[in-house]
Design a protein around this motif. Structure first.
Motif, PDB file in Angstrom:
ATOM      1  N   ASP A 265     -29.032 -10.876 -24.773  1.00 36.54           N
ATOM      2  CA  ASP A 265     -29.135 -10.130 -23.518  1.00 36.54           C
ATOM      3  C   ASP A 265     -30.114  -8.971 -23.633  1.00 36.54           C
ATOM      4  O   ASP A 265     -30.783  -8.797 -24.668  1.00 36.54           O
ATOM      5  N   CYS A 266     -30.199  -8.173 -22.570  1.00 40.97           N
ATOM      6  CA  CYS A 266     -31.176  -7.077 -22.524  1.00 40.97           C
ATOM      7  C   CYS A 266     -30.898  -5.995 -23.555  1.00 40.97           C
ATOM      8  O   CYS A 266     -31.803  -5.240 -23.924  1.00 40.97           O
ATOM      9  N   ALA A 267     -29.672  -5.909 -24.028  1.00 40.82           N
ATOM     10  CA  ALA A 267     -29.330  -4.911 -25.044  1.00 40.82           C
ATOM     11  C   ALA A 267     -29.531  -5.437 -26.453  1.00 40.82           C
ATOM     12  O   ALA A 267     -29.267  -4.726 -27.421  1.00 40.82           O
ATOM     13  N   GLY A 268     -29.993  -6.690 -26.577  1.00 39.29           N
ATOM     14  CA  GLY A 268     -30.205  -7.272 -27.881  1.00 39.29           C
ATOM     15  C   GLY A 268     -28.973  -7.908 -28.489  1.00 39.29           C
ATOM     16  O   GLY A 268     -28.967  -8.251 -29.673  1.00 39.29           O
ATOM     17  N   ASN A 269     -27.913  -8.075 -27.677  1.00 39.64           N
ATOM     18  CA  ASN A 269     -26.674  -8.654 -28.174  1.00 39.64           C
ATOM     19  C   ASN A 269     -26.678 -10.172 -27.980  1.00 39.64           C
ATOM     20  O   ASN A 269     -27.120 -10.673 -26.937  1.00 39.64           O
ATOM     21  N   LEU A 270     -26.173 -10.896 -28.952  1.00 40.16           N
ATOM     22  CA  LEU A 270     -26.039 -12.339 -28.836  1.00 40.16           C
ATOM     23  C   LEU A 270     -24.807 -12.653 -27.995  1.00 40.16           C
ATOM     24  O   LEU A 270     -23.694 -12.211 -28.303  1.00 40.16           O
ATOM     25  N   VAL A 271     -25.003 -13.407 -26.935  1.00 42.08           N
ATOM     26  CA  VAL A 271     -23.903 -13.844 -26.078  1.00 42.08           C
ATOM     27  C   VAL A 271     -23.585 -15.287 -26.451  1.00 42.08           C
ATOM     28  O   VAL A 271     -24.344 -16.203 -26.122  1.00 42.08           O
ATOM     29  N   ASP A 272     -22.486 -15.475 -27.170  1.00 36.74           N
ATOM     30  CA  ASP A 272     -22.167 -16.812 -27.656  1.00 36.74           C
ATOM     31  C   ASP A 272     -21.092 -17.519 -26.833  1.00 36.74           C
ATOM     32  O   ASP A 272     -20.615 -18.590 -27.207  1.00 36.74           O
ATOM     33  N   ASN A 273     -20.702 -16.887 -25.702  1.00 36.71           N
ATOM     34  CA  ASN A 273     -19.748 -17.533 -24.804  1.00 36.71           C
ATOM     35  C   ASN A 273     -20.297 -17.534 -23.380  1.00 36.71           C
ATOM     36  O   ASN A 273     -19.728 -16.915 -22.475  1.00 36.71           O
ATOM     37  N   PRO A 274     -21.426 -18.212 -23.140  1.00 38.47           N
ATOM     38  CA  PRO A 274     -22.046 -18.210 -21.810  1.00 38.47           C
ATOM     39  C   PRO A 274     -21.104 -18.803 -20.770  1.00 38.47           C
ATOM     40  O   PRO A 274     -20.263 -19.650 -21.088  1.00 38.47           O
ATOM     41  N   PRO A 275     -21.236 -18.349 -19.515  1.00 37.63           N
ATOM     42  CA  PRO A 275     -20.298 -18.810 -18.484  1.00 37.63           C
ATOM     43  C   PRO A 275     -20.523 -20.250 -18.042  1.00 37.63           C
ATOM     44  O   PRO A 275     -19.648 -20.850 -17.414  1.00 37.63           O
ATOM     45  N   ASP A 276     -21.701 -20.799 -18.322  1.00 38.31           N
ATOM     46  CA  ASP A 276     -21.997 -22.174 -17.928  1.00 38.31           C
ATOM     47  C   ASP A 276     -23.072 -22.719 -18.864  1.00 38.31           C
ATOM     48  O   ASP A 276     -23.416 -22.086 -19.868  1.00 38.31           O
ATOM     49  N   LEU A 277     -23.620 -23.862 -18.535  1.00 33.74           N
ATOM     50  CA  LEU A 277     -24.618 -24.501 -19.386  1.00 33.74           C
ATOM     51  C   LEU A 277     -26.044 -24.264 -18.901  1.00 33.74           C
ATOM     52  O   LEU A 277     -26.947 -25.029 -19.220  1.00 33.74           O
ATOM     53  N   ARG A 278     -26.238 -23.187 -18.148  1.00 30.77           N
ATOM     54  CA  ARG A 278     -27.601 -22.793 -17.808  1.00 30.77           C
ATOM     55  C   ARG A 278     -28.255 -22.097 -19.002  1.00 30.77           C
ATOM     56  O   ARG A 278     -27.586 -21.447 -19.797  1.00 30.77           O
ATOM     57  N   LEU A 279     -29.571 -22.234 -19.102  1.00 28.05           N
ATOM     58  CA  LEU A 279     -30.313 -21.456 -20.085  1.00 28.05           C
ATOM     59  C   LEU A 279     -30.534 -20.055 -19.543  1.00 28.05           C
ATOM     60  O   LEU A 279     -30.683 -19.854 -18.341  1.00 28.05           O
ATOM     61  N   ARG A 280     -30.580 -19.076 -20.435  1.00 27.04           N
ATOM     62  CA  ARG A 280     -30.833 -17.692 -20.051  1.00 27.04           C
ATOM     63  C   ARG A 280     -31.767 -17.058 -21.068  1.00 27.04           C
ATOM     64  O   ARG A 280     -31.718 -17.379 -22.255  1.00 27.04           O
ATOM     65  N   ARG A 281     -32.593 -16.119 -20.557  1.00 29.82           N
ATOM     66  CA  ARG A 281     -33.506 -15.418 -21.448  1.00 29.82           C
ATOM     67  C   ARG A 281     -33.810 -14.050 -20.876  1.00 29.82           C
ATOM     68  O   ARG A 281     -33.955 -13.896 -19.654  1.00 29.82           O
ATOM     69  N   ALA A 282     -33.901 -13.056 -21.749  1.00 21.67           N
ATOM     70  CA  ALA A 282     -34.251 -11.700 -21.334  1.00 21.67           C
ATOM     71  C   ALA A 282     -35.753 -11.485 -21.490  1.00 21.67           C
ATOM     72  O   ALA A 282     -36.339 -11.852 -22.511  1.00 21.67           O
ATOM     73  N   TYR A 283     -36.365 -10.900 -20.477  1.00 19.97           N
ATOM     74  CA  TYR A 283     -37.801 -10.605 -20.470  1.00 19.97           C
ATOM     75  C   TYR A 283     -37.970  -9.109 -20.250  1.00 19.97           C
ATOM     76  O   TYR A 283     -37.293  -8.517 -19.404  1.00 19.97           O
ATOM     77  N   THR A 284     -38.894  -8.482 -20.977  1.00 13.94           N
ATOM     78  CA  THR A 284     -39.056  -7.035 -20.872  1.00 13.94           C
ATOM     79  C   THR A 284     -40.519  -6.642 -20.724  1.00 13.94           C
ATOM     80  O   THR A 284     -41.426  -7.383 -21.117  1.00 13.94           O
ATOM     81  N   THR A 285     -40.720  -5.468 -20.158  1.00 13.43           N
ATOM     82  CA  THR A 285     -42.032  -4.830 -20.122  1.00 13.43           C
ATOM     83  C   THR A 285     -41.819  -3.330 -19.976  1.00 13.43           C
ATOM     84  O   THR A 285     -40.735  -2.883 -19.577  1.00 13.43           O
ATOM     85  N   THR A 286     -42.829  -2.552 -20.306  1.00 14.37           N
ATOM     86  CA  THR A 286     -42.761  -1.097 -20.178  1.00 14.37           C
ATOM     87  C   THR A 286     -43.906  -0.623 -19.296  1.00 14.37           C
ATOM     88  O   THR A 286     -45.047  -1.059 -19.463  1.00 14.37           O
ATOM     89  N   VAL A 287     -43.598   0.266 -18.364  1.00  8.91           N
ATOM     90  CA  VAL A 287     -44.561   0.727 -17.364  1.00  8.91           C
ATOM     91  C   VAL A 287     -44.778   2.227 -17.512  1.00  8.91           C
ATOM     92  O   VAL A 287     -43.821   2.995 -17.647  1.00  8.91           O
TER      93      VAL A 287
END
Length: 294
Positions: A265-287
């Protein structure tokens, strides 16, 4: 997912860069006291200059919440401008954040309406109301007062949900201050928006400012040195950069099993119990806030 992330980060980065845009104008009279100067249109903090009608100047060009603004969808954007927005009590860093940005808008930094009398627009393409102010000018060497017109964008971004065909889809939403503006989704399948604010030392000047660290929205107001400042406007003025993270999900469940659907996730934590079988990915940028004025 990559395209949705690129769209969401592109929108947010462009808007946050514009926060505080209020350029110097030609034929204006300056003053040693910035509060009395009319080199710029009276958008931020110039309470000594006269605005026609019910328009008022703002003390803030950006503010955020750990959570949502309680009145982000107010239909009265004249009285509920960026200064009057309030945060949900007890907001945490585990729920989607919200951000509001304000800047002087024109035909070049917004998508203008069509026709010969095209006007600037808010984040959803709605025509912005025109502000009239009386300022001091110099024309042909002669000082006089003159009425000027301009527009100010006040856009609020947050995560909302919409149900289509009984499927609840989280999306990046925006609510602008254009005529008859209502909240609308801009990019689908954005589950979370997380924002961290890079602040400079409270003793910094325009020539010595460097980012001292990153704070959550609540910490911008409560961190020990920030809390010593006079008001929220001064605290948010110390924000020099914004780190944006969006968590994007796939439109449909595509992972073969829960182990394959794990994500960071956005905090860098591994989420090993996702709510469904969708893929998820965190994307970041700095402005970097290019229009920030100390």
């Amino acid at each position: 997912m990559n395209e949705d992330a690129q769209a969401a980060l592109g929108i947010l980065a462009q808007q946050i860069r514009m926060a505080g845009n209020n350029p110097d104008q030609p034929n204006r009279v300056g003053n040693a006291n910035p509060a009395l100067s009319s080199l710029r249109n009276p958008v931020y903090g110039t309470t000594s200059l006269t605005l026609a009608g019910t328009n008022t100047t703002s003390q803030l060009s950006m503010r955020g919440c750990d959570g949502t603004f309680t009145n982000i969808n107010s239909t009265n954007t004249t009285t509920t401008g960026i200064d009057a927005l309030t945060c949900v009590a007890g907001g945490t860093n585990t729920v989607p954040d919200s951000i509001a940005v304000s800047y002087e808008a024109d035909r070049f930094n917004t998508i203008p309406t069509g026709g010969t009398s095209s006007l600037p627009t808010d984040c959803l393409g709605n025509k912005l109301p025109v502000v009239t102010a009386t300022v001091s000018t110099i024309v042909a060497g002669t000082a006089s007062s003159a009425d000027v017109t301009y527009t100010v964008a006040d856009n609020r971004y947050y995560i909302g949900t919409a149900s289509v065909a009984n499927v609840v889809t989280p999306s990046l939403y925006c609510k602008g201050n254009g005529g008859a503006s209502v909240q609308m989704p801009m990019v689908e399948n954005i589950e979370t928006l997380q924002l961290r604010y890079g602040t400079v030392s409270t003793a910094s000047t325009a020539t010595t400012a460097t980012v001292a660290g990153y704070l959550h929205a609540t910490e911008v107001l409560t961190e020990t040195s920030m809390a010593l400042l006079a008001n929220d406007a001064e605290r948010w003025a110390k924000v020099a950069t914004v780190r944006i993270c969006v968590l994007v999900r796939s439109e449909n469940p595509v992972a073969p099993n829960a182990a394959s659907a794990q994500y960071t996730d956005c905090a860098g934590n591994l989420v090993d119990n996702p709510p469904d079988l969708r893929l998820r990915r965190a994307y970041t940028t700095t402005v970097v806030l290019r229009n920030r004025r100390l």
